[in-house]
Design a protein around this motif. Structure first.
Motif, PDB file in Angstrom:
ATOM      1  N   THR A   1       0.814  -1.210   0.000  1.00  0.00           N
ATOM      2  CA  THR A   1       0.000   0.000   0.000  1.00  0.00           C
ATOM      3  C   THR A   1       0.851   1.265   0.000  1.00  0.00           C
ATOM      4  OG1 THR A   1      -0.194  -0.149   2.423  1.00  0.00           O
ATOM      5  CG2 THR A   1      -1.994  -1.078   1.110  1.00  0.00           C
ATOM      6  N   HIS A   2       2.068   1.184   0.543  1.00  0.00           N
ATOM      7  CA  HIS A   2       2.936   2.366   0.576  1.00  0.00           C
ATOM      8  C   HIS A   2       3.413   2.769  -0.814  1.00  0.00           C
ATOM      9  CE1 HIS A   2       5.656  -1.090   0.586  1.00  0.00           C
ATOM     10  NE2 HIS A   2       6.579  -0.297   0.094  1.00  0.00           N
ATOM     11  N   GLU A   3       3.177   1.919  -1.817  1.00  0.00           N
ATOM     12  CA  GLU A   3       3.606   2.217  -3.179  1.00  0.00           C
ATOM     13  C   GLU A   3       2.477   2.807  -4.027  1.00  0.00           C
ATOM     14  OE1 GLU A   3       5.388  -1.185  -4.972  1.00  0.00           O
ATOM     15  OE2 GLU A   3       6.852  -1.486  -3.365  1.00  0.00           O
ATOM     16  N   SER A   4       1.351   3.128  -3.414  1.00  0.00           N
ATOM     17  CA  SER A   4       0.199   3.614  -4.181  1.00  0.00           C
ATOM     18  C   SER A   4       0.482   4.938  -4.872  1.00  0.00           C
ATOM     19  CB  SER A   4      -1.022   3.771  -3.267  1.00  0.00           C
ATOM     20  OG  SER A   4      -0.779   4.782  -2.291  1.00  0.00           O
ATOM     21  N   GLY A   5       1.302   5.783  -4.254  1.00  0.00           N
ATOM     22  CA  GLY A   5       1.598   7.099  -4.815  1.00  0.00           C
ATOM     23  C   GLY A   5       0.687   8.201  -4.319  1.00  0.00           C
ATOM     24  N   VAL A   6      -0.115   7.915  -3.306  1.00  0.00           N
ATOM     25  CA  VAL A   6      -1.070   8.903  -2.791  1.00  0.00           C
ATOM     26  C   VAL A   6      -0.356  10.160  -2.305  1.00  0.00           C
ATOM     27  CG1 VAL A   6      -2.684   9.382  -0.903  1.00  0.00           C
ATOM     28  CG2 VAL A   6      -2.883   7.257  -2.209  1.00  0.00           C
ATOM     29  N   ARG A   7       0.709   9.987  -1.565  1.00  0.00           N
ATOM     30  CA  ARG A   7       1.349  11.150  -0.922  1.00  0.00           C
ATOM     31  C   ARG A   7       1.952  12.119  -1.931  1.00  0.00           C
ATOM     32  NH1 ARG A   7       3.279   9.695   5.082  1.00  0.00           N
ATOM     33  NH2 ARG A   7       1.922   7.910   5.449  1.00  0.00           N
ATOM     34  N   THR A   8       2.304  11.624  -3.097  1.00  0.00           N
ATOM     35  CA  THR A   8       2.888  12.501  -4.127  1.00  0.00           C
ATOM     36  C   THR A   8       1.914  12.770  -5.265  1.00  0.00           C
ATOM     37  OG1 THR A   8       3.836  10.614  -5.311  1.00  0.00           O
ATOM     38  CG2 THR A   8       5.207  11.659  -3.621  1.00  0.00           C
ATOM     39  N   ARG A   9       0.713  12.194  -5.167  1.00  0.00           N
ATOM     40  CA  ARG A   9      -0.300  12.287  -6.226  1.00  0.00           C
ATOM     41  C   ARG A   9       0.217  11.729  -7.557  1.00  0.00           C
ATOM     42  NH1 ARG A   9      -1.698  17.488  -3.941  1.00  0.00           N
ATOM     43  NH2 ARG A   9      -3.725  17.393  -2.906  1.00  0.00           N
ATOM     44  N   THR A  10       1.118  10.779  -7.481  1.00  0.00           N
ATOM     45  CA  THR A  10       1.639  10.111  -8.675  1.00  0.00           C
ATOM     46  C   THR A  10       1.285   8.635  -8.560  1.00  0.00           C
ATOM     47  OG1 THR A  10       3.497  11.661  -8.749  1.00  0.00           O
ATOM     48  CG2 THR A  10       3.676   9.653 -10.075  1.00  0.00           C
ATOM     49  N   PRO A  11       0.223   8.190  -9.209  1.00  0.00           N
ATOM     50  CA  PRO A  11      -0.230   6.814  -9.000  1.00  0.00           C
ATOM     51  C   PRO A  11       0.775   5.788  -9.488  1.00  0.00           C
ATOM     52  CG  PRO A  11      -1.357   7.775 -10.879  1.00  0.00           C
ATOM     53  CD  PRO A  11      -0.599   8.895 -10.215  1.00  0.00           C
ATOM     54  N   HIS A  12       0.835   4.678  -8.788  1.00  0.00           N
ATOM     55  CA  HIS A  12       1.575   3.538  -9.301  1.00  0.00           C
ATOM     56  C   HIS A  12       0.986   3.200 -10.670  1.00  0.00           C
ATOM     57  CE1 HIS A  12       2.796  -0.670  -9.781  1.00  0.00           C
ATOM     58  NE2 HIS A  12       3.778  -0.383  -8.944  1.00  0.00           N
ATOM     59  N   PRO A  13       1.817   2.754 -11.623  1.00  0.00           N
ATOM     60  CA  PRO A  13       1.304   2.474 -12.974  1.00  0.00           C
ATOM     61  C   PRO A  13       0.056   1.603 -13.016  1.00  0.00           C
ATOM     62  CG  PRO A  13       3.694   2.381 -12.974  1.00  0.00           C
ATOM     63  CD  PRO A  13       3.277   2.580 -11.543  1.00  0.00           C
ATOM     64  N   THR A  14      -0.079   0.651 -12.092  1.00  0.00           N
ATOM     65  CA  THR A  14      -1.260  -0.210 -12.104  1.00  0.00           C
ATOM     66  C   THR A  14      -2.518   0.537 -11.656  1.00  0.00           C
ATOM     67  OG1 THR A  14      -0.764  -1.013  -9.862  1.00  0.00           O
ATOM     68  CG2 THR A  14       0.064  -2.324 -11.716  1.00  0.00           C
ATOM     69  N   LEU A  15      -2.352   1.676 -10.969  1.00  0.00           N
ATOM     70  CA  LEU A  15      -3.499   2.442 -10.478  1.00  0.00           C
ATOM     71  C   LEU A  15      -3.904   3.588 -11.402  1.00  0.00           C
ATOM     72  CD1 LEU A  15      -2.812   2.802  -6.646  1.00  0.00           C
ATOM     73  CD2 LEU A  15      -4.694   1.555  -7.709  1.00  0.00           C
ATOM     74  N   ALA A  16      -3.016   4.006 -12.280  1.00  0.00           N
ATOM     75  CA  ALA A  16      -3.279   5.158 -13.143  1.00  0.00           C
ATOM     76  C   ALA A  16      -4.527   4.928 -13.994  1.00  0.00           C
ATOM     77  CB  ALA A  16      -2.071   5.426 -14.031  1.00  0.00           C
ATOM     78  N   GLY A  17      -5.444   5.888 -13.952  1.00  0.00           N
ATOM     79  CA  GLY A  17      -6.641   5.814 -14.771  1.00  0.00           C
ATOM     80  C   GLY A  17      -7.723   4.876 -14.272  1.00  0.00           C
ATOM     81  N   THR A  18      -7.571   4.350 -13.062  1.00  0.00           N
ATOM     82  CA  THR A  18      -8.553   3.395 -12.539  1.00  0.00           C
ATOM     83  C   THR A  18      -9.634   4.097 -11.725  1.00  0.00           C
ATOM     84  OG1 THR A  18      -7.284   3.024 -10.506  1.00  0.00           O
ATOM     85  CG2 THR A  18      -6.783   1.596 -12.399  1.00  0.00           C
ATOM     86  N   ALA A  19     -10.721   3.363 -11.500  1.00  0.00           N
ATOM     87  CA  ALA A  19     -11.770   3.875 -10.617  1.00  0.00           C
ATOM     88  C   ALA A  19     -11.251   4.025  -9.191  1.00  0.00           C
ATOM     89  CB  ALA A  19     -12.981   2.937 -10.654  1.00  0.00           C
ATOM     90  N   THR A  20     -10.332   3.150  -8.802  1.00  0.00           N
ATOM     91  CA  THR A  20      -9.743   3.236  -7.463  1.00  0.00           C
ATOM     92  C   THR A  20      -9.040   4.572  -7.276  1.00  0.00           C
ATOM     93  OG1 THR A  20      -9.441   0.838  -7.356  1.00  0.00           O
ATOM     94  CG2 THR A  20      -8.119   2.174  -5.848  1.00  0.00           C
ATOM     95  N   TRP A  21      -8.256   4.978  -8.277  1.00  0.00           N
ATOM     96  CA  TRP A  21      -7.532   6.245  -8.171  1.00  0.00           C
ATOM     97  C   TRP A  21      -8.501   7.426  -8.186  1.00  0.00           C
ATOM     98  CZ3 TRP A  21      -2.949   7.134  -6.342  1.00  0.00           C
ATOM     99  CH2 TRP A  21      -2.378   8.392  -6.492  1.00  0.00           C
ATOM    100  N   ARG A  22      -9.565   7.312  -8.977  1.00  0.00           N
ATOM    101  CA  ARG A  22     -10.579   8.369  -8.979  1.00  0.00           C
ATOM    102  C   ARG A  22     -11.233   8.470  -7.608  1.00  0.00           C
ATOM    103  NH1 ARG A  22     -13.521  11.835 -11.458  1.00  0.00           N
ATOM    104  NH2 ARG A  22     -15.766  12.022 -11.116  1.00  0.00           N
ATOM    105  N   LEU A  23     -11.530   7.343  -7.001  1.00  0.00           N
ATOM    106  CA  LEU A  23     -12.142   7.343  -5.669  1.00  0.00           C
ATOM    107  C   LEU A  23     -11.224   8.020  -4.657  1.00  0.00           C
ATOM    108  CD1 LEU A  23     -14.096   4.467  -4.022  1.00  0.00           C
ATOM    109  CD2 LEU A  23     -12.295   5.603  -2.745  1.00  0.00           C
ATOM    110  N   ILE A  24      -9.944   7.775  -4.752  1.00  0.00           N
ATOM    111  CA  ILE A  24      -8.983   8.411  -3.845  1.00  0.00           C
ATOM    112  C   ILE A  24      -9.046   9.934  -3.990  1.00  0.00           C
ATOM    113  CG2 ILE A  24      -6.508   8.752  -3.439  1.00  0.00           C
ATOM    114  CD1 ILE A  24      -6.187   5.719  -4.065  1.00  0.00           C
ATOM    115  N   GLY A  25      -9.130  10.408  -5.239  1.00  0.00           N
ATOM    116  CA  GLY A  25      -9.245  11.845  -5.460  1.00  0.00           C
ATOM    117  C   GLY A  25     -10.526  12.424  -4.891  1.00  0.00           C
ATOM    118  N   LEU A  26     -11.626  11.702  -5.051  1.00  0.00           N
ATOM    119  CA  LEU A  26     -12.907  12.156  -4.488  1.00  0.00           C
ATOM    120  C   LEU A  26     -12.869  12.163  -2.963  1.00  0.00           C
ATOM    121  CD1 LEU A  26     -15.306  10.229  -6.890  1.00  0.00           C
ATOM    122  CD2 LEU A  26     -14.991  12.714  -6.793  1.00  0.00           C
TER     123      LEU A  26
END
Length: 217
Positions: A121-146
Motif C-alpha cells: 500500500t505504501h507504493e500507491s503514490g497517494v502522498r505525491t499524487r503520482t499513482p503507481h502504474p497499475t493504479l493510473a486511470g482506474t476507478a480506485t484512483w478516482r475514488l482516492i481523489g474524491l
C-alpha cells in the motif's frame, strides 16, 4: 506429451506467485520456488514471461486490481450519479472501496492477493499524487481523489489529507489481509462478515475525519 502454451505457462506462474508471495511475503519469496511450484523446468521462465521478478509481482497485482475494479467501477459510478454538486459523501466512498475489496475474501486466490497487496500500500503514490502504474486511470484512483475532495471540504489541510488517506489505505489493507489469513488458516473470525465490513467502514471514516490536532508539546 502435449506442450504447454505460453498463455498457460504464464497463468501457472501467476498462480504460483500468488501462493508463494502470500506465504513468504513480497521480500521473502524466492523466484526459484515460484518456478518450481508452477511446474517449470526452465529457471528463466519468470524473466521470459514477465521480464523480471518485479514484473511478475506487478502482473499479480494488476490481475488482483482488475478483479476489484470490475466491482468498484460500477458501484462508484452509481454513487457519483446519486451525489449532489458537492460530490459523494466520504462514508459512501469508503463503503464502495471496502465492499469491492472485500469481494476478494470469497476465494483462496483473492485471499492470497489481499495478503500480498497489504504489503504494497505504501507504493500507491497517494502522498505525491503520482499513482503507481497499475493504479493510473482506474476507478480506485478516482475514488482516492474524491475522498481527498471530501476531506478538503471538511477543512483538513493538504498534508493531513494525503497522509491520512495513505494511512487509511494501509489500515484497510491490513484489516482485509488479517481476515484473509484467518480464512486461509481455517480460523473462525471473531465477527461475521457484514459486521466486519460495517465496522471497518465506520472506523476508517472516523480516522479520516478526526479533527486536526495541535502538535504534541
Amino acid at each position: 506429451m502435449a506442450r504447454t502454451s505460453g498463455a498457460e505457462t504464464r497463468e501457472k506462474l501467476l498462480r504460483a506467485a500468488e501462493e508463494v508471495f502470500a506465504a513468504h511475503g513480497v521480500d521473502g519469496a524466492q523466484t526459484r520456488d515460484i518456478v518450481r511450484l508452477a511446474g517449470q523446468s526452465n529457471p528463466s521462465a519468470v524473466q521470459y514471461h514477465f521480464g523480471s521478478r518485479a514484473g511478475l509481482l506487478d502482473a499479480v497485482m494488476a490481475g488482483r486490481l482488475a478483479r476489484t475494479e470490475a466491482v468498484l467501477a460500477p458501484a462508484l459510478a452509481a454513487v457519483e450519479a446519486r451525489s449532489g454538486a458537492a460530490g459523494p459523501e466520504l462514508r459512501a466512498l469508503i463503503g464502495v472501496l471496502i465492499t469491492a475489496e472485500a469481494t476478494q475474501l470469497r476465494d483462496d486466490r483473492g485471499r492470497r492477493c489481499l495478503r500480498i497487496s497489504a504489503q504494497l500500500t505504501h507504493e500507491s503514490g497517494v502522498r505525491t499524487r503520482t499513482p503507481h502504474p497499475t493504479l493510473a486511470g482506474t476507478a480506485t484512483w478516482r475514488l482516492i481523489g474524491l475522498a481527498e475532495d471530501a476531506l478538503a471540504a471538511a477543512g483538513l489541510p493538504e498534508a493531513l489529507r494525503l497522509e491520512r488517506i495513505d494511512l487509511a489505505l494501509t489500515l484497510i489493507g491490513a484489516a482485509l489481509a488479517d481476515r484473509a489469513r484467518q480464512y486461509l488458516d481455517g480460523v473462525r473470525p471473531l465477527t461475521y462478515e457484514e459486521l466486519f465490513r460495517a465496522d471497518l467502514i465506520a472506523t476508517t471514516e472516523a480516522f479520516l475525519l478526526a479533527p486536526a490536532a495541535a502538535p504534541y508539546p
